[in-house]
Design an enzyme around this catalytic site. Structure first.
Site, PDB file in Angstrom:
ATOM      1  N   SER A   1       0.818  -1.216   0.000  1.00  0.00           N
ATOM      2  CA  SER A   1       0.000   0.000   0.000  1.00  0.00           C
ATOM      3  C   SER A   1       0.852   1.267   0.000  1.00  0.00           C
ATOM      4  O   SER A   1       0.353   2.350  -0.293  1.00  0.00           O
ATOM      5  CB  SER A   1      -0.937   0.014   1.213  1.00  0.00           C
TER       6      SER A   1
ATOM      7  N   GLY B   1      -2.682   3.672  -3.696  1.00  0.00           N
ATOM      8  CA  GLY B   1      -3.204   4.654  -4.637  1.00  0.00           C
ATOM      9  C   GLY B   1      -4.663   5.037  -4.476  1.00  0.00           C
ATOM     10  O   GLY B   1      -5.349   4.636  -3.539  1.00  0.00           O
TER      11      GLY B   1
ATOM     12  N   CYS C   1      -9.539  -1.852   3.434  1.00  0.00           N
ATOM     13  CA  CYS C   1      -8.732  -0.704   2.997  1.00  0.00           C
ATOM     14  C   CYS C   1      -9.093  -0.293   1.561  1.00  0.00           C
ATOM     15  O   CYS C   1     -10.186   0.189   1.330  1.00  0.00           O
ATOM     16  CB  CYS C   1      -7.246  -1.010   3.159  1.00  0.00           C
TER      17      CYS C   1
ATOM     18  N   HIS D   1      -7.114  -2.395   9.346  1.00  0.00           N
ATOM     19  CA  HIS D   1      -6.486  -3.698   9.121  1.00  0.00           C
ATOM     20  C   HIS D   1      -6.624  -4.605  10.340  1.00  0.00           C
ATOM     21  O   HIS D   1      -5.799  -4.562  11.255  1.00  0.00           O
ATOM     22  CB  HIS D   1      -5.002  -3.507   8.794  1.00  0.00           C
TER      23      HIS D   1
ATOM     24  N   GLU E   1      -6.016  -7.723  10.561  1.00  0.00           N
ATOM     25  CA  GLU E   1      -4.958  -8.737  10.611  1.00  0.00           C
ATOM     26  C   GLU E   1      -3.689  -8.240  11.287  1.00  0.00           C
ATOM     27  O   GLU E   1      -2.833  -9.034  11.696  1.00  0.00           O
ATOM     28  CB  GLU E   1      -4.629  -9.214   9.199  1.00  0.00           C
TER      29      GLU E   1
END
Length: 354
Positions: A44, A219, A244, A329, A331
């Site tokens: 990312s 992006g 995300c 996130h 995770e």
């Protein structure tokens, strides 16, 4: 060698260059106190110059088990103190060696707090890393290099691959996925087929999935209209979960809008409120765009999570279909397991074997 970070508004921050490499990219900051390897290898951050606010970096070295992708996609690294003698039982190589091997320009001994405060006030902007004595012509040439917009094609997997399991079959659309997300889905029993970002809706359905996962990635989601169109075709076909960038793509595919945040959310201590339970969670985040809540009016979408810091949308779910997404996130385990209920939620939507 002495070096400097120059922002496009003319602001200069001095430091030392780890190696004689120059960089151009969007300058962002991350407030996490640990996780520099995960940050460096999170796709990312593709084409960005990453500033870490925590001062001591490299103190536990680098180990392959913490890699989040096949390589680092960052364009540059700005840090305070560079530790050259890491200590950890996992340590396999020093951070400085990793940066050199990966070809990442690094500027250290920088006042990263000053860099962060400037970006918070002025907003995310383009910057370059150069030697202290760089000529004006060289600086002008680097600033003239445009920042590539569509970067998902760089971060995605080039090939289809599997992570086999005995549970439900999930097709993962890889826009620049972190390994920890794949490991989490696999840990929850999912039989995974990971496909490149340009895989068509028809090709995905031909894989006969029980569910579809939309990954994180780099992006502006509006720079990948073909992906959005493919996701539109998948709406209502199978249960879907997005994280995300996947969250933003889902929003656009369902008719919502997205916008760029002034300086983004990047860190491992971002407070988020679950509006359906009233509970507040500490989350890990890395994004520069958000779903526009005003654009959800009239759509079959309900906001489920909200940022405590700025009120932005952090999660949503479809009111009629088994589709939901979050901006953070789960995770990354900042809780460490507070947010894993989201994987339970996704797996519970998938068909059970008789």
């Amino acid at each position: 060698m002495n070096g400097k970070l120059i922002l496009e508004d003319g602001t200069v921050f001095n430091g030392k260059l780890l190696n004689n490499m120059k960089a151009t990219g969007e300058v962002v900051f991350n407030t996490g106190m640990t996780g520099y390897q995960e940050i460096l290898t999170d796709p990312s951050y593709c084409r960005q110059i990453v500033t870490l606010t925590y001062p001591l970096i490299g103190n536990y070295g680098i180990a392959d088990i913490f890699m989040q992708s096949r390589k680092s996609f960052v364009n540059g690294f700005i840090i305070g103190e560079l530790c050259d003698n890491g200590s950890n039982w996992h340590l396999e190589t020093e951070l400085s060696d990793f940066l050199t091997r990966q070809g990442i320009p690094c500027l250290y001994d920088v006042d990263t707090r000053a860099v962060t405060k400037h970006i918070r006030a002025a907003g995310t902007m383009k910057g370059i890393i150069v030697p202290e004595d760089a000529a004006k012509t060289e600086i002008d040439e680097l600033f003239a290099v445009p920042i590539k917009k569509e970067v998902v094609s760089e971060a995605t997997t080039p090939n289809v691959y599997k992570m086999e399991n005995d549970g439900p079959h999930v097709v993962v659309m890889d826009f620049g996925i972190k390994q920890n997300i794949l490991d989490s889905l696999h840990q929850w029993g999912c039989d995974l087929t990971i496909v490149p970002s340009n895989t068509t809706a028809e090709e995905i359905m031909n894989l006969n999935p029980d569910g579809i996962f939309l990954s994180n990635g780099p992006g502006d989601p509006k720079d990948i209209p073909d992906v959005i169109e493919n996701v539109k075709k998948l709406i209502g076909k199978k249960p879907m979960f997005g994280i995300c960038l996947g969250h933003q793509i889902l929003g656009l595919a369902l008719g919502a809008n997205t916008y760029k945040l002034k300086f983004g959310h990047r860190g491992s201590n971002q407070p988020v409120k679950n509006l359906e339970t009233g509970r507040v969670y500490i989350t890990s985040q890395n994004h520069g765009y958000a779903v526009d809540e005003a654009s959800l009016k009239g759509l079959p979408l309900k906001v489920t999570h909200r940022s405590i810091n700025d009120g932005t949308v952090e999660g949503m779910r479809h009111t009629k279909l088994p589709i939901f997404s979050v901006q953070f996130h789960p995770e990354a385990s900042p809780g460490p397991t507070d947010n894993t209920y989201l994987f339970d939620q996704f797996v519970s939507m998938l068909p059970k074997e008789e």
